[in-house]
Design a protein around this motif. Sequence first.
Motif, short mmCIF file in Angstrom:
data_model
loop_
_atom_site.label_atom_id
_atom_site.label_comp_id
_atom_site.label_asym_id
_atom_site.label_seq_id
_atom_site.Cartn_x
_atom_site.Cartn_y
_atom_site.Cartn_z
N UNK A 27 0.84 -1.10 0.23
CA UNK A 27 -0.62 -0.12 -0.13
C UNK A 27 0.92 1.57 0.33
N UNK A 28 2.08 0.79 0.53
CA UNK A 28 3.04 2.44 0.26
C UNK A 28 4.23 2.18 -0.26
N UNK A 29 4.58 1.37 -1.23
CA UNK A 29 5.53 0.67 -1.89
C UNK A 29 5.98 2.13 -3.28
N UNK A 30 5.79 3.25 -3.48
CA UNK A 30 6.86 4.30 -3.53
C UNK A 30 7.22 5.15 -2.62
N UNK A 31 6.70 5.01 -0.93
CA UNK A 31 7.27 5.85 0.44
C UNK A 31 8.31 4.78 0.46
N UNK A 32 8.20 4.01 0.54
CA UNK A 32 8.61 3.11 1.30
C UNK A 32 9.93 2.53 0.00
N UNK A 33 9.65 2.40 -1.48
CA UNK A 33 10.99 2.77 -1.71
C UNK A 33 11.91 3.52 -1.93
N UNK A 53 18.61 5.71 9.78
CA UNK A 53 17.82 4.52 10.47
C UNK A 53 16.67 4.66 10.86
N UNK A 54 16.57 6.39 12.14
CA UNK A 54 15.53 6.53 12.79
C UNK A 54 15.04 6.95 11.99
N UNK A 55 15.25 8.00 11.04
CA UNK A 55 14.71 8.77 9.80
C UNK A 55 13.35 7.29 9.15
N UNK A 56 13.85 6.74 8.25
CA UNK A 56 13.56 5.73 8.01
C UNK A 56 11.97 4.44 9.06
N UNK A 57 12.55 4.98 10.18
CA UNK A 57 11.71 4.51 10.74
C UNK A 57 10.63 4.98 10.88
N UNK A 58 10.56 6.30 11.24
CA UNK A 58 9.66 7.17 11.24
C UNK A 58 8.84 7.71 10.12
N UNK A 59 9.13 7.32 8.64
CA UNK A 59 8.36 7.51 7.99
C UNK A 59 8.18 5.94 7.90
N UNK A 60 8.73 4.96 8.48
CA UNK A 60 7.43 3.56 8.24
C UNK A 60 6.32 3.44 9.47
N UNK A 61 6.77 3.98 10.86
CA UNK A 61 5.70 3.29 11.88
C UNK A 61 4.26 3.42 11.38
N UNK A 62 4.21 5.60 10.80
CA UNK A 62 2.51 5.48 10.50
C UNK A 62 1.52 4.53 9.47
N UNK A 63 2.79 3.49 8.78
CA UNK A 63 2.21 2.91 7.57
C UNK A 63 0.84 1.68 8.59
N UNK A 64 1.86 1.56 9.74
CA UNK A 64 1.92 0.30 10.75
C UNK A 64 0.00 0.62 11.22
N UNK A 68 -1.33 7.19 5.96
CA UNK A 68 -0.33 7.83 5.45
C UNK A 68 1.06 8.55 5.63
N UNK A 69 2.06 8.37 4.92
CA UNK A 69 3.46 8.85 5.52
C UNK A 69 4.16 8.39 3.86
N UNK A 70 4.95 10.06 4.18
CA UNK A 70 4.85 10.76 2.56
C UNK A 70 6.61 10.70 3.08
N UNK A 71 7.29 10.27 1.88
CA UNK A 71 8.86 10.01 2.31
C UNK A 71 9.70 11.45 2.25
#
Length: 225
Positions: A27-33, A53-64, A68-71
Amino acid sequence: MQKEITRPPSIRIAFRTFWRTLRHAYENLGSLGMSSVLWLLLAIVVVPLGPASAALHRVTQPMTEERASPWNRFWEHFRADWGWSSALVWTFVLGLVVVEGNRRFYSGSGNSTLLLFSGFFLIIMLIWSGMLLFAMPIALRQTDLRLRTTMRNTAIIVLANLPGVIVSMILLLLSCVLLFIIPPLFLLIPGWIALWTEENVRLLLVAAGHLPEDEVADRPRIPRS
């Protein structure tokens, strides 16, 4: 009356983590990529590994939580989390070096008694690896970002749910191997790992009663007819 804290079904949660990560990654393929590629580029420099790593986790946390979580918020988080995230990541890297060094030293010994220490450090390596994976998601769920607090809470959660953590690590490893052999999906591996651990930690905390159920992410699923 205080809410009862229950032991979460950690093994079942490990399998739930797989399906939720798969669905939310799709569902969040673009932002995750995009955030994964940014992490890979920064990891080459090595020094900013913590804030990346912290930034990556902050982007992915709302996905759980199915939000929406913009990259492009990656850079905002990257600048804000430099200090505590660097201390956390490099503590775990140093720990891995020390534990693995001891394991290799004792495994290379011809003495059967010393070989037992090799097995001990192998167990420590397994637990330390679980803590490494869970530390960042746990830190981001805390108000206190001190290293000591994060290490303590991570150790408690990993040890209390060790069977499920081991199953989760095996499933994560197998899924990463699959992504690695299917180009260009290997570019998603950093984001996949971050999303997986965020999913796993959130489910464990909700099941144990440490986090309230999310009205969106934890709503009852109506089976399709």
